[in-house]
Design a protein around this motif. Structure first.
Motif, PDB file in Angstrom:
ATOM      1  N   ALA A 115      54.553  51.322  28.208  1.00  0.00           N
ATOM      2  CA  ALA A 115      54.230  51.192  30.051  1.00  0.00           C
ATOM      3  C   ALA A 115      55.153  49.875  30.161  1.00  0.00           C
ATOM      4  CB  ALA A 115      52.660  51.158  29.865  1.00  0.00           C
ATOM      5  N   GLY A 116      55.307  49.120  29.940  1.00  0.00           N
ATOM      6  CA  GLY A 116      55.684  48.059  30.539  1.00  0.00           C
ATOM      7  C   GLY A 116      54.433  46.602  30.397  1.00  0.00           C
ATOM      8  N   LEU A 117      53.301  46.614  29.923  1.00  0.00           N
ATOM      9  CA  LEU A 117      51.994  45.844  30.604  1.00  0.00           C
ATOM     10  C   LEU A 117      51.791  45.794  29.526  1.00  0.00           C
ATOM     11  CD1 LEU A 117      50.868  48.448  33.653  1.00  0.00           C
ATOM     12  CD2 LEU A 117      52.644  45.887  34.276  1.00  0.00           C
ATOM     13  N   PRO A 118      52.505  44.538  28.988  1.00  0.00           N
ATOM     14  CA  PRO A 118      52.219  43.772  27.955  1.00  0.00           C
ATOM     15  C   PRO A 118      51.172  42.686  28.089  1.00  0.00           C
ATOM     16  CG  PRO A 118      53.964  43.156  28.201  1.00  0.00           C
ATOM     17  CD  PRO A 118      54.268  43.931  29.485  1.00  0.00           C
ATOM     18  N   CYS A 119      51.113  42.725  29.479  1.00  0.00           N
ATOM     19  CA  CYS A 119      49.755  41.004  29.491  1.00  0.00           C
ATOM     20  C   CYS A 119      49.393  41.194  31.036  1.00  0.00           C
ATOM     21  CB  CYS A 119      50.869  39.949  29.749  1.00  0.00           C
ATOM     22  SG  CYS A 119      51.679  38.891  28.454  1.00  0.00           S
ATOM     23  N   PHE A 120      47.871  40.420  30.793  1.00  0.00           N
ATOM     24  CA  PHE A 120      47.634  40.895  32.330  1.00  0.00           C
ATOM     25  C   PHE A 120      48.821  40.075  33.446  1.00  0.00           C
ATOM     26  CE2 PHE A 120      43.785  42.480  30.686  1.00  0.00           C
ATOM     27  CZ  PHE A 120      43.378  43.047  30.963  1.00  0.00           C
ATOM     28  N   PRO A 121      48.501  40.020  34.686  1.00  0.00           N
ATOM     29  CA  PRO A 121      49.101  39.025  35.770  1.00  0.00           C
ATOM     30  C   PRO A 121      48.061  37.554  35.243  1.00  0.00           C
ATOM     31  CG  PRO A 121      48.829  41.253  36.652  1.00  0.00           C
ATOM     32  CD  PRO A 121      47.632  41.657  35.725  1.00  0.00           C
ATOM     33  N   PRO A 122      49.452  36.056  35.440  1.00  0.00           N
ATOM     34  CA  PRO A 122      48.535  35.178  35.665  1.00  0.00           C
ATOM     35  C   PRO A 122      47.281  35.732  36.383  1.00  0.00           C
ATOM     36  CG  PRO A 122      51.434  34.965  36.145  1.00  0.00           C
ATOM     37  CD  PRO A 122      50.776  36.717  36.458  1.00  0.00           C
ATOM     38  N   GLY A 123      47.457  36.048  37.353  1.00  0.00           N
ATOM     39  CA  GLY A 123      45.814  35.705  37.997  1.00  0.00           C
ATOM     40  C   GLY A 123      44.594  36.586  37.388  1.00  0.00           C
ATOM     41  N   ALA A 124      44.860  36.657  36.197  1.00  0.00           N
ATOM     42  CA  ALA A 124      44.132  36.727  35.183  1.00  0.00           C
ATOM     43  C   ALA A 124      43.043  35.659  34.353  1.00  0.00           C
ATOM     44  CB  ALA A 124      44.027  38.135  34.393  1.00  0.00           C
ATOM     45  N   ALA A 125      43.730  34.484  34.244  1.00  0.00           N
ATOM     46  CA  ALA A 125      43.249  33.524  34.112  1.00  0.00           C
ATOM     47  C   ALA A 125      42.168  32.973  34.826  1.00  0.00           C
ATOM     48  CB  ALA A 125      44.578  32.572  34.320  1.00  0.00           C
ATOM     49  N   ASP A 126      42.086  33.303  35.799  1.00  0.00           N
ATOM     50  CA  ASP A 126      40.847  32.948  36.513  1.00  0.00           C
ATOM     51  C   ASP A 126      39.668  34.237  36.724  1.00  0.00           C
ATOM     52  OD1 ASP A 126      41.660  30.731  37.171  1.00  0.00           O
ATOM     53  OD2 ASP A 126      42.928  31.547  39.084  1.00  0.00           O
ATOM     54  N   VAL A 127      39.986  35.366  36.085  1.00  0.00           N
ATOM     55  CA  VAL A 127      38.706  36.164  35.953  1.00  0.00           C
ATOM     56  C   VAL A 127      38.035  35.874  34.920  1.00  0.00           C
ATOM     57  CG1 VAL A 127      38.485  38.537  36.156  1.00  0.00           C
ATOM     58  CG2 VAL A 127      40.912  37.658  37.631  1.00  0.00           C
ATOM     59  N   PRO A 128      36.709  36.244  34.759  1.00  0.00           N
ATOM     60  CA  PRO A 128      35.909  36.479  33.785  1.00  0.00           C
ATOM     61  C   PRO A 128      36.476  37.723  32.826  1.00  0.00           C
ATOM     62  CG  PRO A 128      34.479  36.162  35.898  1.00  0.00           C
ATOM     63  CD  PRO A 128      35.688  36.272  36.148  1.00  0.00           C
ATOM     64  N   PHE A 129      36.032  38.105  31.957  1.00  0.00           N
ATOM     65  CA  PHE A 129      36.703  38.599  30.998  1.00  0.00           C
ATOM     66  C   PHE A 129      35.613  40.217  30.388  1.00  0.00           C
ATOM     67  CE2 PHE A 129      33.519  36.466  28.358  1.00  0.00           C
ATOM     68  CZ  PHE A 129      33.266  37.622  28.028  1.00  0.00           C
ATOM     69  N   ASP A 130      34.442  39.843  31.833  1.00  0.00           N
ATOM     70  CA  ASP A 130      33.974  41.042  31.385  1.00  0.00           C
ATOM     71  C   ASP A 130      34.105  41.864  33.390  1.00  0.00           C
ATOM     72  OD1 ASP A 130      32.227  39.077  32.676  1.00  0.00           O
ATOM     73  OD2 ASP A 130      30.517  39.337  31.743  1.00  0.00           O
ATOM     74  N   ASP A 131      34.755  41.293  33.744  1.00  0.00           N
ATOM     75  CA  ASP A 131      35.398  41.710  35.037  1.00  0.00           C
ATOM     76  C   ASP A 131      36.682  42.825  35.123  1.00  0.00           C
ATOM     77  OD1 ASP A 131      35.229  42.668  37.659  1.00  0.00           O
ATOM     78  OD2 ASP A 131      35.356  40.382  38.240  1.00  0.00           O
ATOM     79  N   ARG A 132      35.932  43.979  34.602  1.00  0.00           N
ATOM     80  CA  ARG A 132      36.845  45.206  34.348  1.00  0.00           C
ATOM     81  C   ARG A 132      37.203  45.774  35.460  1.00  0.00           C
ATOM     82  NH1 ARG A 132      37.804  50.565  34.046  1.00  0.00           N
ATOM     83  NH2 ARG A 132      36.965  50.628  36.034  1.00  0.00           N
TER      84      ARG A 132
END
Length: 361
Positions: A115-132
């Motif tokens: 699908a071409g989405l192997p990584c979350f975008p850079p903004g995910a670095a500041d998102v808690p892992f459980d904020d689905r």
């Protein structure tokens, strides 16, 4: 000379534990529903009084989880809720904006890491892992690193959220809950979210090398793939009830070795529970190659099914910390190696060589 598989597996694991290389480990081999070899050694934790590792011990397995996220989506496919070649935007309209190449993404592309989405975008670095919800919103806004279906790249952390959202959009239900019902029905001791009553069985992870996480994060391929959101290479995070109670289906499978080996034996049993449940088309999607090429994250050639890696020898999946589970085409058995000692992804190799090379299995 014939090898006594039970004895030699026990010696291999016992020696590694005695040498300090594995603080807690298990291996299991199942053929035709029977446990033909099983051994466990070490403890569930490092604190004084930690319980010995036994057949009921669970451990977090990293990417060994991915086939079970895929299985759950394929269960929805088999029930008629999704089509493998259905475009994702048909059930998840926000997945692609007008004109985005993502609009061509199919369910099969997602499941086969194309699908071409192997990584979350850079903004995910500041998102808690459980904020689905926040992580899913970032996937909606992201553009693919390649046109869907034109390359493969392991979706290291994103895979589970993509699968979960497909299940939610198609059924209104949660992927981890649907998988829990599947696992309970078939007697697999496997959990994509650990219920509170089962958390006492979970072994604590420990990095064998203090630089283990840093090596991944410094790598130009693995850093973005495993570092966003933050904390998912940190044993202090992974050993907490907050993580163990979170559905993060790309990596958060907590499994026993026997549960995994039984699943892989069931997976490839002709007319067995997985084939019967999925039907021929979805079962073939899970067990035969659907996309292949030089994987942009793994940096090697990979043939992906809808959820697993496959080659001439085996069908299975390993994880970043060293756990691995597989079906052997040559030996016709399911096998699993689990460890709570986080190390390199090839740590199962000595076990694999013994299990697959022996004439006594």
């Amino acid at each position: 000379m014939p090898v006594d598989l039970r004895t030699d597996l026990a010696r291999l694991l016992d020696d590694a534990h005695a040498a300090g290389g594995d603080p807690g480990t298990a291996v299991c081999v199942v053929r035709d529903g029977d446990v033909v070899a099983e051994h466990h050694v070490g403890t569930r934790g490092d604190r004084p009084g930690s319980l010995p590792w036994d057949a009921a011990t669970l451990v977090m397995t990293y990417s060994v989880a991915k086939p079970f996220a895929a299985l759950t989506v394929l269960d929805v496919v088999a029930a008629g809720g999704l089509g493998l070649d259905q475009r994702v935007v048909e059930v998840w309209p926000g997945y692609a904006r007008a004109g985005s190449p993502k609009a061509a993404t199919t369910v099969r592309h997602v499941l086969s890491h194309a699908a071409g989405l192997p990584c979350f975008p850079p903004g995910a670095a500041d998102v808690p892992f459980d904020d689905r919800d926040a992580l899913v919103a970032l996937l909606e806004a992201a553009e693919p690193v390649h046109p869907p279906g034109e390359a493969v790249a392991e979706h290291a952390l994103t895979y589970g959220h993509l699968c979960d959202e497909l299940v939610r959009r198609a059924t209104g239900g949660d992927l981890a809950d649907r998988f829990a019902a599947l696992a309970a029905e078939h007697g697999w001791d496997l959990h994509l979210r650990v219920p509170p009553a089962e958390r006492h069985r979970v072994a604590d992870l420990v990095a064998l090398d203090p630089g283990w996480a840093g090596d991944y994060l410094a790598d130009p391929r693995w850093g973005p793939a495993l570092g966003r959101p933050a904390g998912l290479l940190d044993p202090a995070v992974l050993n907490g009830d907050r993580f163990r109670g979170t559905s993060f289906p790309a990596i958060a499978l907590h499994a026993s070795a026997r549960g995994l080996a039984r699943f892989y034996d069931d997976l490839m049993t002709p007319g067995g529970p997985v084939a019967t449940r999925l039907g021929p088309d979805a079962h073939a999607a899970l067990t035969t190659a659907q996309a292949s090429g030089h994987d942009l994250v793994l940096d090697r050639h990979v043939a992906w099914t809808c959820g697993l890696q496959v080659d001439d020898d085996e069908l299975g999946m390993g994880g970043a910390g060293g756990c691995s589970a597989w079906w052997s085409y040559g030996r016709r058995h399911g096998a699993a190696y689990l460890t709570r000692g986080l190390g390199g992804p090839d740590r199962a190799e000595p076990v694999w060589q013994l299990v697959e090379g022996t004439t006594g299995a």
